[in-house]
Each structure stands twice: as C-alpha cells, then as structure tokens.
Design a protein around this motif. Sequence first.
Motif, PDB file in Angstrom:
ATOM      1  N   CYS A 155       0.870  -1.185   0.000  1.00 20.85           N
ATOM      2  CA  CYS A 155       0.000   0.000   0.000  1.00 20.85           C
ATOM      3  C   CYS A 155       0.903   1.230   0.000  1.00 20.85           C
ATOM      4  N   GLN A 173       0.566   3.937   1.310  1.00 20.80           N
ATOM      5  CA  GLN A 173       0.602   4.571   2.642  1.00 20.80           C
ATOM      6  C   GLN A 173       1.177   3.625   3.699  1.00 20.80           C
ATOM      7  N   CYS A 227      -4.698   4.800   6.067  1.00 25.06           N
ATOM      8  CA  CYS A 227      -5.379   4.639   4.779  1.00 25.06           C
ATOM      9  C   CYS A 227      -6.023   5.955   4.347  1.00 25.06           C
ATOM     10  N   ILE A 228      -5.775   6.358   3.085  1.00 27.39           N
ATOM     11  CA  ILE A 228      -6.373   7.604   2.573  1.00 27.39           C
ATOM     12  C   ILE A 228      -7.468   7.274   1.540  1.00 27.39           C
ATOM     13  N   CYS A 243      -7.464   5.649  -1.231  1.00 30.79           N
ATOM     14  CA  CYS A 243      -7.137   5.866  -2.645  1.00 30.79           C
ATOM     15  C   CYS A 243      -7.733   4.761  -3.527  1.00 30.79           C
ATOM     16  N   GLY A 244      -8.023   3.605  -2.950  1.00 33.56           N
ATOM     17  CA  GLY A 244      -8.681   2.521  -3.678  1.00 33.56           C
ATOM     18  C   GLY A 244      -7.761   1.638  -4.504  1.00 33.56           C
ATOM     19  N   CYS A 273      -5.688  -0.661  -3.722  1.00 31.02           N
ATOM     20  CA  CYS A 273      -5.601  -2.064  -3.291  1.00 31.02           C
ATOM     21  C   CYS A 273      -6.830  -2.875  -3.716  1.00 31.02           C
ATOM     22  N   PRO A 292     -10.863  -0.127   2.032  1.00 27.84           N
ATOM     23  CA  PRO A 292     -10.862   1.128   2.814  1.00 27.84           C
ATOM     24  C   PRO A 292     -12.005   1.174   3.840  1.00 27.84           C
ATOM     25  N   LEU A 296     -11.149  -1.094   6.699  1.00 30.04           N
ATOM     26  CA  LEU A 296     -10.061  -0.527   7.517  1.00 30.04           C
ATOM     27  C   LEU A 296     -10.582   0.553   8.459  1.00 30.04           C
TER      28      LEU A 296
HETATM   29  S1  SF4 Z   1      -7.144   2.375  -0.140  1.00 31.93           S
HETATM   30 FE1  SF4 Z   1      -5.748   0.643  -0.013  1.00 31.93          FE
HETATM   31  S2  SF4 Z   1      -3.900   1.252  -1.125  1.00 31.93           S
HETATM   32 FE2  SF4 Z   1      -5.088   3.122  -0.726  1.00 31.93          FE
HETATM   33  S3  SF4 Z   1      -4.262   3.908   1.190  1.00 31.93           S
HETATM   34 FE3  SF4 Z   1      -6.009   2.641   1.738  1.00 31.93          FE
HETATM   35  S4  SF4 Z   1      -5.118   0.650   2.129  1.00 31.93           S
HETATM   36 FE4  SF4 Z   1      -3.580   1.789   1.010  1.00 31.93          FE
END
Ligand code: SF4
Length: 408
Positions: free
Chosen positions: A304, A306, A351-352, A354-355, A357, A368, A371
């Motif tokens: 990831c 991040q 986690c931001i 971003c999608g 993963c 996301p 998480l």
């Molecule tokens: S969406 Fe997935 S890749 Fe993006 S920051 Fe969160 S865990 Fe990491």
Amino acid sequence: MLYRDMPKTKDKLSILGFGCMRLPGGQTNVNEKEAIEQIRYAIDQGINYLDTAWPYHNGKSEVVLGKALRDGYREKVKIADKLPHWLCKTRDDMEYYLNAQLKRLDQEVIDYYLIHSLDGAAWDHLQSLGIMDFMDNAKESGKAANIGFSFHGLRDDFKQIIDDYDWDFCQIQFNILDKHFQAGVEGLDYARSKNIGVIIMEPLRGGSLAKKLPDQVEKIYRNFPTARSNAEWALRWIWNHPGVVTVLSGMNHKDQIDENIQIAEKAEVGSLSTEELNTVENAAAAFRSLMKVPCTGCQYCQPCPQNVNIPSAFTFYNNKYLFKQGIMNRGFYLMQLGDMQQRRPALASQCISCGLCVKHCPQHIDIPAELKKVEKEFEGKWTTKPLMFMLKQALSQGRKKRERTQDE
Ligand code: SF4
Ligand code: SF4
C-alpha cells in the motif's frame, strides 16, 4: 520422539520444541521450581530444542532455562535465543545484548541465535546499523553457533531477507488459519528451496486452536471417523509439511507436554491422507466463514502506498471476534503495526481511501471501508494513546536498565 535434520547444520532436532514463553507462574514471573521440573521432564522425553527470548517473562525465562540446563541437561539440547533488535540503537548494543543473554543463560554459546521479530522495515534499519557484521562476528567468536531470524512481516519482505544473508535457519508463524499470513506456506517453501530449515511458532495461535472451537468447526472434526483432539488436527497438519523442522509449543502443564509428545510420535512428513487434509481445509474454511472480514491473507493488495499492512490489520480484527480476545489482539495490533520498534507504522488509520488495493483483492473486499472499522475498534478509543505509551515503555525497559547500569 521423532527428529528431523536441520538442513544446513545437520543437527537432529526434535520435531516438538519447548517454547519458554509461557512457563508456569504468569506473564512477568516464573514459578522456578515447576518450570525447571517441566523443562527437564520434556528433555527426558526426548525434546532437544528449547526456545527463549530477552523479553519472555520479563527477562526471567532465559535465567530459568539456564538453571534448568544444569546437572547434565545442557549436553542433551540446543538452545535458541533472540536478539531484541528494537532495543538496539547501535552496533555495540547488539553485542551488549548477546553478551547479556549469555550471562542470563549462564552459557558460553547459544546454538540457534535469531534476530527477533523481523519485518522489512526493521531489516532495512538493522542493516544500516551493521547487523550483517554483528552476525558474522557472533559466529566467528563462537558465541552463536547458528544464525537465523524470526519473522512477522509481509511475504515479499521475507523472501528478500532470506536472499540477503547466508542464514542457517528461520522461524515463522504457521498454522491451519495462517496458511497465507505473513511468510505463509509460500515462504516456507521458499526457505526450503534455499536449504534453510524452518522452525514454526504459534502453531496453535497461543493455544486458541486447541481449546473449544466454534460449533461449525468442531462438527467437521467430529465427523471424521477417527476421534482426535483439536490440538492433534492442528499440529499434525503443520508437521505434514516438508520444510518444517521443529514446531514450538509454549507448554506449562505436564499433561500438555504428554499430549503434545504423544501427537508428535505419529507426525511424519506426508503422513496425513487426502481425507485428513480435506478435513483440515474444511475446518479452516468454516473458521473463515465466521470472520468479520473474509481476508485470506493472500497479500495481493500489498504494498500500500501509505504502508498500511492490510492483511495483518484484518487478521487481528478477525481474531478479536473469533477468539473473543479483544485486549490481546488490540495489543498485538498496536505493537506490530504501530511505531513501536523503530520502524514504519502500518496502521489502518494511515489509509487515505485511494482505492488502489481494492482491484487486487480476489475476495472483493471493500478494503478502505473495512479498515475504517479496524481503526475505530483498535485506534479510536481514548485509551489508545496511554496504551501505546505503556507498550513503548515496556519495550524500552531493557534499554533503560542498560543505560542506568552504564551511568553507575
Ligand atoms: S485504499 Fe488501499 S492502497 Fe489506498 S491507502 Fe487505503 S489501504 Fe492503502
Ligand atoms: S488481497 Fe484481499 S484477501 Fe488478500 S490479503 Fe488483501 S485484503 Fe486480504
């Protein structure tokens, strides 16, 4: 007792090893008399691999093991001990802890010396401190006969670490539920392909896989024509794998030692039939169906950007509900994924969304969103900061003691 060869050293190690992290007496203490009796009893039954570490029982495990090995027991066994690398700020610190461990154990040599609980970030950091030179030197000086590492990171980092040094052995977490978690079966096979023997830790997930299991799982085991304990199913499955040398069990009752030894008597590589293997697979699938997040730990979603350790975050979250061990799994989550051991944190809160993963996940998990739930459960409480502070204090205790000693 059955024995397997450690590929590089040719030592014949008992397939059941004695883990000295759950000795009688509680987490921070040891009932010395009972522990010594149990360790010697296990050795008398043929166990010849004994594993300890700097933090076990608040430093008392190494001392008690050393005492248990007096009176002629030392010659019968191999000792495994581990460098607490999170306490090492310099190359000299590594030397200090190795010498201190030899003193605690009252030994001149540690047969199997591991760098404790490595992951990719810790490995990078330790290389910058000169760990390679330390390990070479530990062997040359005769203080450590063989060098290895124990691992709690991602599979690709495991392979990288295996490739980076001429290791004698390694130690991974592996059990019926963790077939793909961390190094997993792929890591086990990779180590084997490099002629590196593997020691297994957490074969029963801290004893959870030996206790009463969810009804759906118990039913699958009970439907098999031959009656077996939950511990037997779990242990036999691990020993069935080529590449596994020794399985560590943290034992603290004579009955437990007897039961594990009895199971080990039949545990040759490849001794389970297709029906038996299917039974374990079905039991593991039943377990997974009860998980909050249907993550198999495959790691396709990593890395990831991040640095969130997605499979580990889901594993601790699932374990909390599967085994009803909230505090323990929150502690593991904060310790392993938080900024505790001089490495990059890997928490769900990073986690931001971003999608990136999500498209790699074969289970189509909304990563996301899940998480966010993990973050709420494990990081969202007012107690998180004090808990992290306490865990950091506990981890740095050894270092502070050392600094005090040097000041005096
Ligand atoms: S969406 Fe997935 S890749 Fe993006 S920051 Fe969160 S865990 Fe990491
Ligand atoms: S890709 Fe999906 S199933 Fe695999 S580890 Fe990541 S979240 Fe879990």
